[in-house]
Design a protein around this motif. Structure first.
Motif, short mmCIF file in Angstrom:
data_model
loop_
_atom_site.label_atom_id
_atom_site.label_comp_id
_atom_site.label_asym_id
_atom_site.label_seq_id
_atom_site.Cartn_x
_atom_site.Cartn_y
_atom_site.Cartn_z
N VAL A 1 -28.48 -5.63 -5.39
CA VAL A 1 -28.20 -5.46 -6.79
C VAL A 1 -26.70 -6.03 -6.93
O VAL A 1 -25.79 -5.47 -6.21
N LYS A 2 -26.63 -7.06 -7.61
CA LYS A 2 -25.38 -8.07 -7.57
C LYS A 2 -23.88 -7.55 -8.14
O LYS A 2 -23.00 -7.43 -7.45
N LEU B 1 -4.99 3.10 -5.39
CA LEU B 1 -4.43 4.34 -4.75
C LEU B 1 -4.84 4.75 -3.23
O LEU B 1 -4.26 5.19 -2.13
N MET B 2 -6.19 4.64 -3.04
CA MET B 2 -6.69 5.01 -1.92
C MET B 2 -7.04 4.06 -0.41
O MET B 2 -7.03 4.59 0.48
N GLY B 3 -6.83 3.04 -0.93
CA GLY B 3 -6.95 1.95 0.29
C GLY B 3 -8.35 1.92 0.85
O GLY B 3 -9.41 2.16 0.31
N ASP B 4 -8.35 1.90 2.21
CA ASP B 4 -9.58 1.85 2.79
C ASP B 4 -10.28 3.35 2.79
O ASP B 4 -11.35 3.63 3.46
N TYR B 5 -9.51 4.32 2.11
CA TYR B 5 -10.06 5.57 1.93
C TYR B 5 -11.11 5.86 1.01
O TYR B 5 -11.66 6.88 0.85
N TYR B 6 -11.09 4.53 0.14
CA TYR B 6 -11.85 4.70 -1.10
C TYR B 6 -13.29 4.08 -0.54
O TYR B 6 -13.44 3.25 0.13
N PRO B 7 -14.54 4.92 -0.59
CA PRO B 7 -15.75 4.75 -0.05
C PRO B 7 -16.38 3.56 -0.84
O PRO B 7 -16.48 3.63 -1.96
N ALA B 8 -16.52 2.46 -0.18
CA ALA B 8 -17.44 1.41 -0.98
C ALA B 8 -18.79 1.60 -0.74
O ALA B 8 -19.42 1.90 0.21
N ILE B 9 -19.43 1.26 -2.01
CA ILE B 9 -21.01 1.51 -1.96
C ILE B 9 -21.54 0.14 -2.69
O ILE B 9 -21.09 -0.41 -3.66
N LYS B 10 -22.67 -0.12 -1.85
CA LYS B 10 -23.46 -1.43 -2.22
C LYS B 10 -24.95 -0.82 -2.55
O LYS B 10 -25.33 -0.12 -1.99
N TRP B 11 -25.51 -1.34 -3.70
CA TRP B 11 -26.80 -0.83 -4.17
C TRP B 11 -27.62 -1.76 -4.09
O TRP B 11 -27.61 -3.16 -4.24
#
Length: 456
Positions: A429-430, A407-417
């Motif tokens: 964290v894979k 739905l949000m495309g690049d407005y969805y915040p990507a998070i890596k741990w």
């Protein structure tokens, strides 16, 4: 207040034994600078959910023939004043009238009502110096933010209702205003009241999982009360330090990097895109806050959209416009990220509360008054995702990251741990860290009851 945005100021009016005769009214001036959003919300003390709300652009001015509401109209006409009327049922035909009793409440229960009114001011502006509720002057010193850089409104209680239909003949008396220097005492009383409404916390869902932002729905259930702001929509990603693996290696602490594209937000009342011209931006206000998932729902740190503007716009070459791409690192301390945080490229959010590291924390992505709330057209904001997931045939759409990303495309915040240890070793964290299974089949209600608290 649960998970307050640190750019926000909350003013509370306590109204006791309100009936049809001794109603209240609030008379004030519109904020003219430095405020991105303000609203008034009535709440019956016995009901955890808001009864009625009026947001800034909905407020009708006292003299609409010659003045304007600057949040609703972009013109050269003078800015007017407003009057908010507060009555038990909201049915007395008064301008800007708010109710204190929900529709289902009996007439007998509504004859004498105990209620609180919340005024919210989001004092965020890219053209003003950065401020937050944690850096405000001490309560003993003047603070122009307290009422959105405007004079404090006058609150009046009606002491005599005219026998006729002419409401101008009613008689009002000014209601005593609390000394603003006593905010600590007032806050402790209110916090004690709200704390009784907060449900117990449960173990987190989808913790420490890459791209684990899901819609936060804590405000959807009565048990999650604390008078949430219904003009907002939230995404939440959760970190949990108490997994079996991390307990066995206490030297490893969780850190996260969040990247994405910031929605187009309003600038202020006078610079484009102006607040009144709502079709020119995606959402009125956006921020990310780190929150401690403990009793009373405290906030650790906040980055509002003005902070992103101040950081990225000066970095653009002459004649170029920031593409709204952002990156920030969330960790206990900027020095404890094992090199993940680069001060020239990233913003930083602290996950410590008053200097104390937290084992159970989250990142709250907050957006206020998205455009879709007004035109009901598709967009990529949290608000649209909220509407779509509620209508989806799959009841789990609200907590499905893949659905939200679609739905949000690049407005969805990507998070890596990541984990960062005492020796400065950064480890990605894979996919997921923890022995507690990540359920992909929880219903919305189960998720909201999983430690949910309505956010403000």
């Amino acid at each position: 207040m649960a998970y307050p945005d640190l750019q926000a100021v909350y003013q509370v009016l306590v109204m006791l034994n309100v009936n049809d005769k001794n109603i209240f009214r609030v008379r004030g001036s519109f904020p003219e600078k430095g405020v991105k959003y303000f609203s008034l919300q009535s709440n019956n003390i016995d009901v955890g959910f808001p009864v009625s709300t009026i947001k800034d652009y909905e407020i009708e001015v006292d003299d609409p023939s010659s003045t304007r509401n600057p949040f609703a109209e972009d013109s050269d006409r003078p800015i007017g004043t407003y009057t908010i009327n507060v009555t038990p049922r909201g049915n007395q035909g008064l301008k800007n009238e708010l109710a204190l009793c929900p529709d289902y409440m009996s007439n007998s229960a509504c004859r004498r009502v105990n209620a609180v009114m919340l005024m919210r001011f989001y004092t965020s502006d890219a053209d003003r110096p950065p401020v937050s509720s944690k850096t405000d002057p001490p309560a003993s010193q003047p603070n122009p933010r307290l009422f959105g850089y405007a004079p404090a409104p006058v609150v009046e209680e009606r002491r005599m209702k005219s026998w006729g239909t002419d409401r101008s003949k009613d008689r009002y008396a000014v209601f005593a205003t609390c000394d603003q220097t006593r905010s600590t005492q007032v806050t402790s009383v209110i916090t004690k009241h709200f704390s009784a409404m907060i449900p117990p916390f449960a173990d987190p869902v989808r913790h420490n999982k890459n791209n684990n932002f899901v819609l936060y729905l804590g405000e959807d259930t009565a048990s999650a009360g604390v008078y949430p702001n219904l003009d907002a929509a939230y995404l939440l990603a959760v970190a949990w330090q108490n997994t079996v693996e991390l307990k066995a290696q206490p030297q490893k602490r969780l850190v996260a990097r969040v990247t994405g594209t910031l929605p187009i937000t309003a600038r202020n009342l006078v610079a484009d895109p102006k607040i009144a011209n709502w079709e020119e931006y995606d959402t009125r206000y956006a921020s990310f806050s780190t929150i401690a998932l403990v009793a009373t729902g405290p906030t650790c740190d906040t980055l509002d959209d003005a902070a992103f503007h101040r950081f990225y716009e000066p970095k653009q070459a002459e004649g170029e416009v920031w593409d709204r791409a952002f990156s920030f690192v969330a960790a206990e301390d900027p020095a404890r990220t094992c090199g993940l945080y680069n001060a020239t490229e990233d913003l930083f959010l602290s996950t410590s509360l008053d200097g104390n590291p937290q084992d159970y924390w989250g990142i709250l992505d907050r957006q206020l008054v998205p455009k879709t709330h007004r035109n009901r057209l598709p967009d990529r904001t949290n608000g649209y995702a909220r509407l779509q997931c509620a209508e989806a045939a799959d009841n789990d759409a609200c907590v499905d990251p893949d659905f939200l990303k679609m739905l949000m495309g690049d407005y969805y915040p990507a998070i890596k741990w990541y984990t960062c240890d005492d020796e400065g070793v950064l480890e990605e964290v894979k996919e997921y860290l923890g022995l507690v299974p990540v359920s992909e089949t929880l219903t919305n209600k189960q998720v909201t009851n999983n430690g949910g608290i309505g956010s403000n």
